[in-house]
Design a protein around this motif. Structure first.
Motif, mmCIF file in Angstrom:
data_model
loop_
_atom_site.group_PDB
_atom_site.id
_atom_site.type_symbol
_atom_site.label_atom_id
_atom_site.label_comp_id
_atom_site.label_asym_id
_atom_site.label_seq_id
_atom_site.Cartn_x
_atom_site.Cartn_y
_atom_site.Cartn_z
ATOM 1 N N MET A 78 -35.892 9.338 -7.298
ATOM 2 C CA MET A 78 -35.215 7.391 -7.210
ATOM 3 C C MET A 78 -34.343 8.088 -6.424
ATOM 4 N N VAL A 79 -34.511 6.465 -5.631
ATOM 5 C CA VAL A 79 -33.561 5.781 -5.171
ATOM 6 C C VAL A 79 -33.124 4.682 -5.182
ATOM 7 N N LYS A 80 -31.520 4.312 -5.271
ATOM 8 C CA LYS A 80 -30.852 3.095 -5.321
ATOM 9 C C LYS A 80 -30.557 2.636 -4.083
ATOM 10 N N VAL A 81 -31.993 1.178 -4.106
ATOM 11 C CA VAL A 81 -32.260 0.660 -2.898
ATOM 12 C C VAL A 81 -30.769 -0.724 -3.361
ATOM 13 N N PRO A 82 -30.222 -0.959 -2.054
ATOM 14 C CA PRO A 82 -28.895 -2.216 -2.117
ATOM 15 C C PRO A 82 -29.675 -3.284 -2.051
ATOM 16 N N TYR A 83 -29.576 -5.109 -2.756
ATOM 17 C CA TYR A 83 -29.843 -5.562 -2.230
ATOM 18 C C TYR A 83 -28.673 -6.918 -2.577
ATOM 19 N N THR A 84 -28.365 -8.227 -2.098
ATOM 20 C CA THR A 84 -27.342 -9.184 -2.174
ATOM 21 C C THR A 84 -28.104 -10.793 -3.134
ATOM 22 N N GLU A 85 -27.127 -11.280 -3.190
ATOM 23 C CA GLU A 85 -27.156 -12.134 -4.472
ATOM 24 C C GLU A 85 -26.410 -13.173 -4.621
ATOM 25 N N GLN A 86 -26.658 -14.718 -4.251
ATOM 26 C CA GLN A 86 -25.879 -15.756 -4.836
ATOM 27 C C GLN A 86 -25.287 -16.405 -5.760
ATOM 28 N N VAL A 87 -23.987 -15.762 -6.337
ATOM 29 C CA VAL A 87 -23.749 -16.487 -7.801
ATOM 30 C C VAL A 87 -22.500 -17.183 -7.512
ATOM 31 N N GLU A 88 -22.679 -19.057 -8.295
ATOM 32 C CA GLU A 88 -21.705 -19.524 -8.275
ATOM 33 C C GLU A 88 -20.554 -18.941 -9.545
ATOM 34 N N HIS A 89 -18.796 -19.594 -8.966
ATOM 35 C CA HIS A 89 -18.015 -18.766 -8.864
ATOM 36 C C HIS A 89 -16.928 -19.668 -9.650
ATOM 37 N N THR A 149 -5.721 -17.359 -6.999
ATOM 38 C CA THR A 149 -6.631 -16.547 -6.853
ATOM 39 C C THR A 149 -7.551 -17.321 -5.416
ATOM 40 N N MET A 150 -7.411 -16.589 -4.422
ATOM 41 C CA MET A 150 -7.763 -16.957 -3.318
ATOM 42 C C MET A 150 -8.925 -15.884 -2.586
ATOM 43 N N THR A 151 -9.398 -16.571 -1.335
ATOM 44 C CA THR A 151 -10.605 -16.058 -0.673
ATOM 45 C C THR A 151 -11.010 -15.371 0.236
ATOM 46 N N LYS A 152 -11.617 -14.716 0.891
ATOM 47 C CA LYS A 152 -11.235 -14.100 2.241
ATOM 48 C C LYS A 152 -12.464 -13.223 2.387
ATOM 49 N N GLU A 153 -13.103 -12.711 4.015
ATOM 50 C CA GLU A 153 -14.221 -12.581 4.517
ATOM 51 C C GLU A 153 -13.668 -11.012 4.808
ATOM 52 N N VAL A 154 -14.438 -9.886 4.357
ATOM 53 C CA VAL A 154 -14.543 -8.463 4.400
ATOM 54 C C VAL A 154 -15.699 -7.645 4.991
ATOM 55 N N SER A 155 -15.251 -7.172 6.310
ATOM 56 C CA SER A 155 -16.125 -6.509 6.762
ATOM 57 C C SER A 155 -16.528 -5.029 6.248
ATOM 58 N N CYS A 156 -17.217 -4.734 5.936
ATOM 59 C CA CYS A 156 -17.525 -3.291 4.888
ATOM 60 C C CYS A 156 -18.927 -2.367 5.478
ATOM 61 N N GLU A 185 -5.421 -27.206 -11.447
ATOM 62 C CA GLU A 185 -7.141 -27.478 -10.556
ATOM 63 C C GLU A 185 -7.910 -26.622 -10.687
ATOM 64 N N GLU A 186 -8.678 -26.966 -11.470
ATOM 65 C CA GLU A 186 -10.043 -25.736 -11.604
ATOM 66 C C GLU A 186 -11.184 -26.598 -10.204
ATOM 67 N N ARG A 187 -11.593 -25.507 -9.529
ATOM 68 C CA ARG A 187 -12.632 -25.415 -8.620
ATOM 69 C C ARG A 187 -13.395 -24.392 -8.942
ATOM 70 N N SER A 188 -15.014 -24.731 -7.600
ATOM 71 C CA SER A 188 -15.889 -23.404 -8.282
ATOM 72 C C SER A 188 -16.097 -23.242 -6.247
ATOM 73 N N ARG A 189 -16.697 -22.145 -6.140
ATOM 74 C CA ARG A 189 -17.408 -21.643 -4.547
ATOM 75 C C ARG A 189 -18.109 -20.178 -4.788
#
Length: 594
Positions: free
Chosen positions: A240-251, A491-498, A350-354
């Motif tokens: 068995m192999v774990k195949v990764p995939y990406t999913e967009q979720v509202e936070h 809480t703040m957001t940033k783009e990270v390369s992995c 203040e309440e925000r979403s992303r």
């Protein structure tokens, strides 16, 4: 062991006794009996020397002799044998296999992180202050005042008194007296004795002896052994192999937005004000005074009576107390209300979403083929040579030295010590008692009472009163405002390369080494010890009895006696020398002494 030492010591004692008797005869002037018979001419002294008494004695001496001995020696021989050795010969095979490789791939994702921001807040607190004040208090204290007092005491003195006395005593007066005394002396007495002793006479005898020799014997044997032969087998497995995939979720998240606000307030300030005043202080002083004090003596005078008391001077401190007015400065605390204005930083929520990318994995089944190396057992046979040693008994003749007992007789002189009593006069010192008289002086002490007057100083306690200023404190409650800084999370957001490892399959070739058993014949050399008989000449120590000529007891003495009896003019000079007759004959030319 004791018997052997005694038998060896007896001949030495006999020879020493004969030499002593020969010297005694020469110094006494006795003429040789053989020389008196040959008194016709001077030349007869040389022939008369043969007639002096001699005797033959036997002494033991060790002589080295060479005797033949049969012994066994071993010779080294080199022999050869053949044996089989199995060698493993390597061979290389090439095979192909499928390998899964993890390939790195760079991707970008959004990461949420929390930052702590500082928020300032104003608070009010109450605190207590201790305010000092002065209060006059009346205080009582005790002072020691000296008071003098005269006292009279009676004491006893021992007065010395001399007196003459007469005494009688006894003295021991020495004198000398002659006394007859007996004593014992040991006188030597010579006595001849005969003893029998045993002698060990050696002889050789041949004896037959058996010994064992190990003879090597070679034997060939066959052995069966098992060899593990390698072989390859292919197998298929599922994984068995774990195949990764990406999913967009509202936070949804909360943010603290900072803002500024002006605030006004009042605060209390404490000030210290100086106040000048006068206060009473008691100053303690004094001065030194010299006073006479009577001191009792602890010693005695020449007559043994106690010494009279002495007058000594000592310095005494006389204290004084004075009250003075001195200026002093005191400080009072004054409170004052002061207005102030300050800027306060505040935050509102203040309440925000992303949209956030979430990485997930799904399970996937895959198949792969792989090679397995195994070994199967295989039986083989080999032949080898074994060498054993077989014991073999042989016989040989050996020469053995033995001893037989033989009895012999000998004569020796023994000197004994005999006790003899004699008398002599000895001077002995003795003592007689005698009475004498002497006069001596005795000093005695007579008690006598006397009176003396002395001053005693006592310290009397006296109570006095004084006023003292005491500083006390009273508690006061006050209020103050202070600022408190808090940390609020944001809480703040940033783009990270992995980097993600992506699995990929590829085929590769690999080498496998297999081993084949190949038999090989070899030759080896080994050494064997072979015994054989050898006859050798061996040096052996043998004890033998040897005859020795020794002068007999009562033989010829000094050569001067022989020369005087025979009428030899040259030999007469030999008697005048203190040395031995042999050395004297060489100097004066006496043929008999030579």
């Amino acid at each position: 062991m004791i018997r052997k030492c005694f038998l060896g010591f007896v001949p030495v004692v006999a020879v020493l006794a004969m030499c002593a008797s020969a010297l005694a005869g020469g110094r006494g002037g006795n003429a040789c009996s053989g020389c008196q018979d040959a008194s016709a001419a001077c030349g007869s002294c040389s022939d008369a020397g043969a007639t002096c008494g001699t005797k033959t004695m036997y002494k033991r001496e060790y002589v080295t002799e060479m005797r033949p001995v049969t012994c066994t020696e071993y010779t080294t021989e080199t022999r050869e044998r053949t044996y089989t050795v199995n060698k493993q010969v390597a061979r290389t095979e090439e095979k192909t296999r499928t390998v899964t490789v993890q390939v790195p791939e760079t991707r970008t994702k959004t990461v949420n992180y929390t930052v702590n921001k500082n928020v300032t807040e104003t608070k009010t607190a109450e605190y207590t202050v201790q305010v000092p004040y002065t209060e006059a208090v009346e205080q009582t204290y005790t002072v020691c005042v000296p008071v003098k007092e005269e006292k009279t005491s009676t004491y006893t003195v021992m007065v010395p008194k001399s007196e003459e006395k007469t005494a009688t005593y006894t003295v021991q007066v020495p004198y000398t007296e002659q006394v007859e005394q007996s004593y014992t002396v040991c006188v030597p007495v010579k006595e001849e004795k005969t003893s029998t002793y045993m002698v060990k006479v050696p002889y050789t005898e041949e004896v037959e002896q058996s010994y064992t020799v190990n003879v090597p014997v070679s034997e060939e044997k066959t052995a069966t052994y098992t060899v593990m032969v390698p072989y390859t087998e292919e197998k298929v497995s599922t994984y068995m192999v774990k195949v990764p995939y990406t999913e967009q979720v509202e936070h949804k998240f909360s943010v603290s937005v900072p803002y500024t606000e002006q605030m006004t307030g009042t605060r209390t300030v404490q000030k210290r004000v100086a106040v000048e005043s006068m206060k009473s202080v008691q100053v303690r002083g004094g001065h030194w005074e010299t006073q006479q004090v009577e001191v009792a003596s602890s010693g005695t005078d020449a007559g043994g009576c106690p010494c009279p008391p002495k007058m000594c001077c000592k310095r005494v401190w006389v204290p004084t107390c004075e009250t003075k007015e001195i200026p002093c400065t005191t400080y009072k605390c004054t409170s004052e209300e002061v207005p102030y204005t300050c800027t306060v930083n505040k935050c509102r929520q203040e309440e925000r979403s992303r949209m956030v990318s979430v990485s997930k994995c799904r399970d996937e089944e895959r198949t792969r083929t792989y090679t397995v190396s195994k070994c199967r057992p295989e039986e083989r046979t080999r032949t080898y040579t074994v060498t054993k040693c077989v014991p073999e008994t042989k016989t040989r003749k050996v020469s053995v030295t033995k001893c037989r007992d033989e009895e012999k007789t000998r004569t020796f002189t023994v000197t004994k010590m005999v006790n003899e009593t004699k008398t002599r006069m000895v001077n002995v010192t003795k003592c007689r008692p005698e009475e004498r008289t002497r006069t001596y002086t005795v000093t005695t002490c007579v008690p006598e009472e006397r009176t003396r007057t002395y001053t005693v100083t006592k310290m009397v306690n006296e109570t006095k009163t004084r006023t003292v200023n005491v500083t006390k404190c009273k508690a006061e409650t006050k209020t103050r405002e202070y600022q408190v800084t808090k940390c609020v999370p944001e809480t703040m957001t940033k783009e990270v390369s992995c980097t993600v490892m992506v699995p990929q399959q590829k085929e590769e070739k690999y080498s496998v080494t297999a081993y084949d058993c190949v038999p090989e014949t070899k030759t080896a050399s080994y050494t064997v010890r072979v015994p054989h008989q050898v006859t050798k000449e061996v040096a052996v120590k043998v004890c033998k009895m040897v005859a020795v000529e020794v002068p007999a007891e009562g033989g010829c003495g000094d050569a001067s006696a022989c020369g005087s009896s025979a009428g030899c003019g040259e030999a007469a000079a030999c008697g005048s020398c203190d040395a031995s007759s042999k050395d004297c004959g060489r100097r004066h030319g006496c043929r008999r002494c030579k």
